[in-house]
Every structure is written in C-alpha cells, then in structure tokens.
Scaffold this active site. Structure first.
Site: not given
Ligand code: GDP
Length: 324
Positions: A126, A128, A150
């Site tokens: 990933s 990440e 993770y």
């Molecule tokens: P990730 O890359 O696995 O963290 O995928 P996510 O879909 O959970 O998040 C993508 C991005 O959206 C990250 O940079 C978060 O900081 C941003 N983000 C902003 N608001 C939100 C929220 O309400 N929920 C989540 N999950 N992410 C958010």
C-alpha cells in the site's frame, strides 16, 4: 488455472474474482466463517458470482485451517488481499492489526513454500508504506516511512514477500497500490462517506455532512483498473514490485464539489468541518509514479476521477434503500 484469493469478499477481492472468472480461472476464496452465516450482507459484493466460485471458511490467523485449504486447492496463483484495511491511528487497534496483517501474511507465504512452491503470489502492499514521504511522486525506489500501525504491517508484508522471493525462489510480487475506490468501497472511507452523505442531503434526510480536512489530497484510482494490475503482475516472466497509481492528486474538497454538483447541489451549503475527523497531515503528498507498471505491464487507467465519482453517485442514488 486455479486462483486462491484471501479477502475475496472485499472491494478488491470481488472485482479480482470477476476478472479471473472472465479469464477462465477456477476461483477459490477464503472468507471468515461469520461471513458465510451472514451472506446477504457480508458477501453482497460477490452476489453476482456466488454460484461460480468456491468459498472456504478460515481465518488467516489460523495456520492449520489455512494449511488445509492451500493443500486441498493447490492454487497456481494466490492473491493475498485479506487485511485489516482501514488506516486507524488508534493505539487500541495496533495489536489486532499486527496479528492479521503480519502473522497472516507470514502464514500464507510459509504455507505456499511448503505445499505449493510453484504458486505465484501477490501481496497487497500500500502507499501507506511511504507514509511521511520525503519526496513526490513516489516510485519503487522511494524509501519507506510508514506512520501508522497499518503502514508498518504493510511494510513488513512487503519485506516478507521480497524475502520469500529472494531466499526461497517463490514467484512473489508486491503491488504498492494507492487509494482505489468504487461503488463497492466501504463507508469508512472518505469517498463513500461523502457520496452517501450527498445522496442523503439530496433525499432531504441529512442537513449537514461532517468531515475532517477538506484540503487533504489523495491519489485516487478506480478499483477495477487496479485489480487488473494485480493480475498482470503475475503474468510476467519474472516476479517484481510495482507502484500502481494515477499520478494525479485531488482534494477532499474537489471530491465534495463533484459529488454534490452532480446532483445540482452546492457542497458549501452542507459540508462542515469537524476536528474529530482530522488526521495527522502529510507534509509531502502521497502521489505515485506508476511508469514501471505502465511500461512493463502495459497497464493503463480506464476511468478518470470525475467519471468514477459520478458512477459512485449514480449507484448510491439507485441503491440508496439497500445500504450497499
Ligand atoms: P486513507 O488514505 O486510507 O486514509 O483513506 P480515507 O478514504 O479514509 O481518507 C482519505 C483522506 O481523506 C485522508 O487524507 C483524510 O484525512 C481525509 N478526510 C477528510 N475528512 C475525512 C473523513 O471525514 N473521513 C475520512 N475517512 N477521511 C477524511
């Protein structure tokens, strides 16, 4: 050809199973026992192909049951996608994530080495891994700097995969995939959260959508494009590691704009920021350079970000009553 997919009931597993069936494979998948008891919900992504695939109940953390399944199936290709996949920064979750992601991956690799050493192996690494990256775009040579439990488990899985390739001669590949979304994405991810929220607003059932950092950016691809890259990696002459990404950054704000405006709404009227959803910010954005995959695998992106979001909105509108 026989393929075994761990995590077949997830977004990627279900698309990959469909692709492999089309390619003429006999498809086997590992699911949790509890998923078989709650098929309507847990196996909803597989509903169109349930009668064409073979499901085996097991936990990837249980060595004996995994051993038995691999020995029985004798797969030609194994796609190891099962993992706790939501990036959590909560300390409480760290131990559980390590168990399933690190120990589970180690079990699968060691079982293949013992019982099916000719089987090709794909590990779902990933973006990440790069975490707090020093430079962008990242490619296969960018140093890893994971910053979540993770990310650390995915880095460990990456090195385990390299080791089984280098030390035991397994045909083992790492796919370093950036975020990839689709109508089958889980609601904990921001794409699906925003799209669901926008549809709820449209239906008059939600007045306010609470989100974290609207300026956060991601390299968001389309999941069906990405599972094709997984399959292509195992069709090459030699095993290798590949970054799979679009190379384009979009912000959460842009995502809101596309989702709301595709239904004639202005996101500024409904989206509110709640610090509860803030994550540690990236100083350098996570955006991938997939030149290697494009050149060596002839891998191409078939759907743009905008097309993907519009497809997700349309699907959510059509399936709103049956929370998919
Ligand atoms: P990730 O890359 O696995 O963290 O995928 P996510 O879909 O959970 O998040 C993508 C991005 O959206 C990250 O940079 C978060 O900081 C941003 N983000 C902003 N608001 C939100 C929220 O309400 N929920 C989540 N999950 N992410 C958010």
């Amino acid at each position: 050809m026989k393929a075994l997919i761990t995590g077949i009931s997830g977004q990627d597993g279900s698309y990959l199973a469909e692709l492999l069936l089309k390619e003429g494979y006999e498809v086997h998948g590992i699911v949790m026992r509890s998923e078989l008891e709650d098929q309507e919900h847990s196996l909803r992504r597989l509903s169109g192909i349930l009668d064409k695939i073979h499901l085996h109940p097991a936990s990837i953390e249980a060595f004996p049951s995994m051993f038995e399944i691999v020995q029985k199936v004798k797969p030609d290709e194994c796609y190891h996608l099962a993992a706790s996949s939501f990036v959590s920064y909560s300390f409480d979750d760290e131990f559980a994530i390590f168990n399933s992601n690190v120990t589970g991956t180690h079990y699968v690799l060691s079982i293949l080495k013992q019982t099916a050493p000719e089987c090709k192996f794909y590990f779902a690494a990933s973006s990440e891994l790069f975490g707090r990256a020093d430079s962008y775009p990242q490619n296969e040579n960018t140093p890893f700097h994971p910053r979540s439990a993770y990310g650390i488990t995915k880095a460990t899985g990456f090195y385990l995969t390299c080791n089984y390739r280098d030390n035991y001669g397994l045909f083992a590949c790492n796919g370093i995939l950036y975020n990839h979304e689709s109508v089958r994405r889980g609601y904990e991810f921001v794409t699906k959260k925003i799209i669901r929220g926008a549809v709820q607003v449209k239906k008059g059932e939600l007045q306010e959508l609470l989100l974290g950092n609207l300026d956060a950016q991601r390299d968001w691809g389309y999941a069906p494009d990405y599972v094709r890259a997984m399959w292509l990696m195992l069709q090459q002459d030699k095993p290798d590691d590949y970054v799979v990404a679009t190379g384009k950054l979009h912000s959460v704000r842009e995502l809101c704009d596309i989702a709301f405006s595709s239904m004639g709404l202005n996101y500024l009227d409904y989206v509110k920021v709640d610090p509860k959803f803030f994550r540690p910010a990236e100083t350098v954005p996570l955006v991938g350079d997939s030149s290697k995959a494009q050149n060596a695998l002839k891998w191409r992106i078939e759907k743009t970000f905008q097309e993907m979001i519009e497809e997700m909105v349309e699907f959510e509108l059509a399936n709103y009553e049956t929370k998919i």
